[in-house]
Design a protein around this motif. Sequence first.
Motif, mmCIF file in Angstrom:
data_model
loop_
_atom_site.group_PDB
_atom_site.id
_atom_site.type_symbol
_atom_site.label_atom_id
_atom_site.label_comp_id
_atom_site.label_asym_id
_atom_site.label_seq_id
_atom_site.Cartn_x
_atom_site.Cartn_y
_atom_site.Cartn_z
ATOM 1 N N GLY A 1 41.252 -51.713 12.653
ATOM 2 C CA GLY A 1 41.512 -53.118 12.877
ATOM 3 C C GLY A 1 41.051 -53.955 11.694
ATOM 4 N N PRO A 2 41.305 -55.263 11.702
ATOM 5 C CA PRO A 2 40.905 -56.126 10.580
ATOM 6 C C PRO A 2 39.404 -56.080 10.298
ATOM 7 N N THR A 3 38.576 -56.054 11.346
ATOM 8 C CA THR A 3 37.125 -56.048 11.146
ATOM 9 C C THR A 3 36.674 -54.754 10.474
ATOM 10 N N GLU A 4 37.175 -53.626 10.968
ATOM 11 C CA GLU A 4 36.791 -52.337 10.379
ATOM 12 C C GLU A 4 37.291 -52.225 8.938
ATOM 13 N N LEU A 5 38.491 -52.745 8.675
ATOM 14 C CA LEU A 5 39.026 -52.693 7.316
ATOM 15 C C LEU A 5 38.170 -53.526 6.375
ATOM 16 N N SER A 6 37.731 -54.700 6.833
ATOM 17 C CA SER A 6 36.882 -55.554 6.010
ATOM 18 C C SER A 6 35.556 -54.873 5.710
ATOM 19 N N GLU A 7 34.970 -54.228 6.708
ATOM 20 C CA GLU A 7 33.707 -53.522 6.494
ATOM 21 C C GLU A 7 33.880 -52.365 5.516
ATOM 22 N N LEU A 8 35.003 -51.658 5.634
ATOM 23 C CA LEU A 8 35.274 -50.545 4.721
ATOM 24 C C LEU A 8 35.396 -51.042 3.285
ATOM 25 N N LEU A 9 36.109 -52.146 3.097
ATOM 26 C CA LEU A 9 36.304 -52.694 1.759
ATOM 27 C C LEU A 9 34.992 -53.201 1.164
ATOM 28 N N GLY B 1 31.976 -52.359 1.947
ATOM 29 C CA GLY B 1 31.096 -51.231 1.654
ATOM 30 C C GLY B 1 31.474 -50.552 0.348
ATOM 31 N N ALA B 2 32.776 -50.416 0.088
ATOM 32 C CA ALA B 2 33.225 -49.818 -1.169
ATOM 33 C C ALA B 2 32.841 -50.700 -2.355
ATOM 34 N N CYS B 3 32.966 -52.012 -2.202
ATOM 35 C CA CYS B 3 32.577 -52.932 -3.282
ATOM 36 C C CYS B 3 31.079 -52.829 -3.575
ATOM 37 N N GLU B 4 30.288 -52.686 -2.528
ATOM 38 C CA GLU B 4 28.843 -52.563 -2.730
ATOM 39 C C GLU B 4 28.500 -51.271 -3.454
ATOM 40 N N ARG B 5 29.130 -50.168 -3.071
ATOM 41 C CA ARG B 5 28.857 -48.887 -3.740
ATOM 42 C C ARG B 5 29.322 -48.903 -5.185
ATOM 43 N N ALA B 6 30.413 -49.640 -5.467
ATOM 44 C CA ALA B 6 30.936 -49.710 -6.836
ATOM 45 C C ALA B 6 30.272 -50.805 -7.654
ATOM 46 N N SER B 7 29.282 -51.505 -7.077
ATOM 47 C CA SER B 7 28.556 -52.588 -7.763
ATOM 48 C C SER B 7 29.501 -53.676 -8.252
ATOM 49 N N ILE B 8 30.438 -54.064 -7.392
ATOM 50 C CA ILE B 8 31.381 -55.135 -7.707
ATOM 51 C C ILE B 8 30.798 -56.443 -7.199
ATOM 52 N N PRO B 9 30.591 -57.426 -8.077
ATOM 53 C CA PRO B 9 29.898 -58.672 -7.698
ATOM 54 C C PRO B 9 30.824 -59.658 -6.982
ATOM 55 N N ILE B 10 30.869 -59.600 -5.662
ATOM 56 C CA ILE B 10 31.714 -60.495 -4.882
ATOM 57 C C ILE B 10 31.035 -61.841 -4.705
ATOM 58 N N CYS B 11 31.803 -62.923 -4.851
ATOM 59 C CA CYS B 11 31.283 -64.265 -4.610
ATOM 60 C C CYS B 11 31.095 -64.484 -3.112
ATOM 61 N N THR C 1 37.855 -45.413 -6.506
ATOM 62 C CA THR C 1 37.068 -44.184 -6.364
ATOM 63 C C THR C 1 36.163 -44.204 -5.135
ATOM 64 N N GLU C 2 35.896 -45.385 -4.596
ATOM 65 C CA GLU C 2 35.006 -45.503 -3.437
ATOM 66 C C GLU C 2 35.767 -45.628 -2.121
ATOM 67 N N LEU C 3 37.080 -45.598 -2.169
ATOM 68 C CA LEU C 3 37.889 -45.739 -0.962
ATOM 69 C C LEU C 3 38.490 -44.403 -0.566
ATOM 70 N N PRO C 4 38.739 -44.170 0.725
ATOM 71 C CA PRO C 4 39.373 -42.908 1.156
ATOM 72 C C PRO C 4 40.812 -42.820 0.671
#
Length: 255
Positions: free
Chosen positions: A21-29, A31-41, A86-89
């Motif tokens: 669902g939208p919530t799970e997809l947002s959490e997955l994304l 989490g991947a940004c955090e593991r890849a050290s992507i600085p989200i505003c 690389t951090e996404l399934p």
Amino acid sequence: MPRHFDYRIEYAKRGRLRFLGPTELSELLLGACERASIPICTTGVVQPRPRVGFGPSLPAGVAGDREYIDLSLRQKTEDLQVRLGTELPEELRLLAVEFMPRCGPSMQLSRIVLAEYEAELVDGIHPDPAQREADEARVRRWSRRIEEGLPPVGSDSDDPLQQLHRIQWKSNPSEGSSRLEFTLDLRTDSARCKPREVVSRALAGSSIDPRLIPLRRRRLLVADDSSGRARLRTPLEQARLARHRQRSLERMCAE
């Protein structure tokens, strides 16, 4: 200089992840940004939230060929697609990433107006040939009424099928399968139509539960009026066009 840098991501969601669902997809994304050290505003001060924008939600069980996410980052990231991919399934595959200039509300994913779907109809879905012919005739009748500018089914404005913008039954005898292609108009004020409802009502003679028929969203289209007249483009094409115009303007200013 802007304090944030916006990127539009085109991705495909298939396989088991189509049930997210939208919530799970947002959490997955995120989490991947955090593991890849992507600085989200983030937005706000008291309760900061990531600056992430999604296109229209996919119904559960529906795959997506070309879906979209908008990310705002604190710094420009040239290798965003590689680092995030690389951090996404594997079943959530990044197709393209485009840097977006700050062009105002016309670039928002909320301006999406059309959603194209395709249902795969395997051979044997209609045990009775007469039922298959009746379903094909129904789809042709809907398509003919839409082309004539009429509602597909009667004049009831509360019928969700009034959202149908196009529908077509395509057969492929060599492969023993058929496809039901249809487009939903998201601009209508009538009741929201669910893609599964279109499949269910179009295939009234089917012996298979409509929820088991493979369904995917092929693409989303926005009404882009940046060129002076409204044209339909994918959100990624819209971002690329805006980026191209920004580069042309920068070259003109430099000269």
